[in-house]
Design a protein around this motif. Structure first.
Motif, mmCIF file in Angstrom:
data_model
loop_
_atom_site.group_PDB
_atom_site.id
_atom_site.type_symbol
_atom_site.label_atom_id
_atom_site.label_comp_id
_atom_site.label_asym_id
_atom_site.label_seq_id
_atom_site.Cartn_x
_atom_site.Cartn_y
_atom_site.Cartn_z
ATOM 1 N N GLY A 1 -5.321 8.365 7.669
ATOM 2 C CA GLY A 1 -6.380 9.128 8.336
ATOM 3 C C GLY A 1 -7.643 8.293 8.486
ATOM 4 N N HIS A 2 -8.008 7.581 7.423
ATOM 5 C CA HIS A 2 -9.204 6.726 7.464
ATOM 6 C C HIS A 2 -9.051 5.631 8.522
ATOM 7 C CE1 HIS A 2 -12.650 4.418 5.764
ATOM 8 N NE2 HIS A 2 -11.943 3.391 6.209
ATOM 9 N N MET B 1 0.839 -1.202 0.000
ATOM 10 C CA MET B 1 0.000 0.000 0.000
ATOM 11 C C MET B 1 0.873 1.251 0.000
ATOM 12 S SD MET B 1 -2.834 1.552 -0.111
ATOM 13 C CE MET B 1 -4.365 0.822 0.444
ATOM 14 N N LEU B 2 1.982 1.189 0.734
ATOM 15 C CA LEU B 2 2.881 2.344 0.756
ATOM 16 C C LEU B 2 3.451 2.604 -0.641
ATOM 17 C CD1 LEU B 2 4.196 4.513 2.495
ATOM 18 C CD2 LEU B 2 6.069 2.918 2.938
ATOM 19 N N ASP C 1 2.553 11.817 -0.066
ATOM 20 C CA ASP C 1 2.191 11.779 1.355
ATOM 21 C C ASP C 1 0.746 12.216 1.590
ATOM 22 O OD1 ASP C 1 4.594 10.761 2.010
ATOM 23 O OD2 ASP C 1 5.325 12.511 3.141
ATOM 24 N N ASP C 2 0.178 12.992 0.662
ATOM 25 C CA ASP C 2 -1.231 13.354 0.808
ATOM 26 C C ASP C 2 -2.105 12.103 0.688
ATOM 27 O OD1 ASP C 2 -0.987 16.282 1.054
ATOM 28 O OD2 ASP C 2 -0.209 16.148 -0.980
ATOM 29 N N GLU C 3 -1.795 11.247 -0.278
ATOM 30 C CA GLU C 3 -2.555 9.998 -0.417
ATOM 31 C C GLU C 3 -2.282 9.070 0.769
ATOM 32 O OE1 GLU C 3 -3.225 9.655 -5.240
ATOM 33 O OE2 GLU C 3 -2.166 8.041 -4.208
ATOM 34 N N LEU C 4 -1.048 9.078 1.242
ATOM 35 C CA LEU C 4 -0.724 8.286 2.430
ATOM 36 C C LEU C 4 -1.570 8.756 3.621
ATOM 37 C CD1 LEU C 4 0.976 6.183 3.891
ATOM 38 C CD2 LEU C 4 2.855 7.841 3.979
ATOM 39 N N LEU D 1 -6.617 18.031 0.871
ATOM 40 C CA LEU D 1 -7.886 17.286 0.875
ATOM 41 C C LEU D 1 -8.276 16.842 -0.535
ATOM 42 C CD1 LEU D 1 -9.973 19.492 3.351
ATOM 43 C CD2 LEU D 1 -8.718 17.390 3.841
ATOM 44 N N ASP D 2 -7.814 17.557 -1.518
ATOM 45 C CA ASP D 2 -8.162 17.197 -2.895
ATOM 46 C C ASP D 2 -7.498 15.896 -3.347
ATOM 47 O OD1 ASP D 2 -9.888 19.327 -3.253
ATOM 48 O OD2 ASP D 2 -8.257 20.682 -3.831
ATOM 49 N N ALA D 3 -6.631 15.340 -2.505
ATOM 50 C CA ALA D 3 -6.016 14.047 -2.848
ATOM 51 C C ALA D 3 -6.981 12.898 -2.605
ATOM 52 C CB ALA D 3 -4.749 13.829 -2.009
#
Ligand code: ZN
Length: 329
Positions: free
Chosen positions: A226-227, A211-212, A218-221, A278-280
């Motif tokens: 975050g989820h 997944m990494l 890092d925004d997608e990370l 957030l747009d990621a």
């Protein structure tokens, strides 16, 4: 084939979808990859730890309760495959106590003088349970519980204020004073696995190396972490519950869908607090989930991609409008 894909995505969407194959594998820094592979994994560990640290620290005003954030990643002998354990003992002394896998610059752990490779022998005079004994337990749920208790021993000490640590470094013992910062719950593990997945156990977030590799930045990370952190922070169930099984059959799924929506929304709140883009989020979900979205809704434990896009878009608009967090909408 299609069935396998559906199960795979369930892990990310469903709190604590059990992935025993991942849990059983060695986390980072096992010996098989050799020195070069190990340093790559260390960098990967540090990258995940840094993003989780930012989310946990900045999200603090949103989170119920405070968790003592130190800015280091642990590793424990029990998390390594049996064949790798002798090397971990020889190289790090991991039979003596829980070890420090990585330290984030500027964190309380770094300020205390801790470095990767340190081993904790005692906190405030109380020794840690024997890693060899814990590693010798065959039942996964039992050794996991003992391992988590080890980590909580340190956290409980830190809740009282700065803690006195007895540390093993290069064969010598030294005493250090470790402080912490109040933060959101953010225990993280990076597991070496070719399954592109992440999940929350109720107490930890586990993310795979695959997944990494999959996230583009890092925004997608931060979207993924975050989820999953949101599941733990919001106290969502730890394991595949009876309700979860029923939901898998299309029955009583609404509670789980609500939790997934809350995790998506709260994850965005953490991202916003920490200054991630957030747009990621929506493009990431589209890319990751889009190819799996054919699965009939009634058989799934999570909302459709389209529903999640609307949930995310609404929450992003609410964040940008300065509206406060509200659970369960
Ligand atoms: Zn989820």
């Amino acid at each position: 084939m299609r069935r396998a894909a559906a199960l795979l995505i369930a892990g990310l969407l469903w709190p604590a979808a059990p992935l025993p194959a991942i849990e059983a594998k060695a986390p980072p820094a096992a010996s098989a990859a050799g020195e070069a592979g190990e340093s790559t994994l260390r960098r990967a560990d540090l990258r995940v730890a840094k993003v989780a640290y930012r989310l946990a620290l900045a999200g603090r005003p949103l989170c119920p309760g405070a968790w003592p954030l130190t800015g280091m990643l642990f590793h424990h002998l029990a998390e390594y495959e049996v064949k790798d354990r002798p090397l971990m003992v020889a190289r790090y002394g991991l039979d003596r106590g829980p070890g420090v896998l990585s330290v984030i610059a500027g964190s309380p752990a770094a300020r205390a003088g801790l470095v990767a490779g340190d081993v904790f022998l005692a906190v405030n005079g109380a020794v840690f349970p024997s890693p060899s004994e814990i590693a010798g337990i065959r039942e996964r749920t039992v050794w996991r519980r003992r391992l988590e208790a080890t980590e909580r021993q340190l956290e409980d000490a830190l809740r009282q204020g700065p803690a006195e640590l007895l540390v093993l470094r290069g064969g010598s013992e030294l005493r250090l004073r470790l402080d912490s910062l109040p933060a959101c719950l953010g225990r993280i593990r990076l597991a070496r696995s070719d399954q592109t997945n992440a999940f929350a156990t109720g107490t930890y977030v586990v993310m795979t190396t695959s997944m990494l590799d999959y996230v583009r930045n890092d925004d997608e990370l931060a979207v993924v972490l975050g989820h999953e952190m949101a599941h733990d922070i919001l106290g969502h169930p730890a394991t595949r519950s009876e309700e979860g099984v029923l939901a898998g059959l299309g029955i009583h799924a609404s509670n789980i869908w609500k939790r997934e929506a809350d995790a998506d929304r709260f994850g965005l709140r953490l991202m916003a607090a920490a200054g991630y883009d957030l747009d990621a989020a929506i493009p990431f979900w589209r890319r990751y989930l889009g190819k799996f979205d054919w699965f009939p809704q009634i058989f799934r434990s999570h909302p459709s991609l389209g529903a999640r896009e609307r949930i995310a878009a609404d929450e992003i608009a609410a964040i940008r409008a300065g509206q406060p967090w509200r659970a369960g909408i």
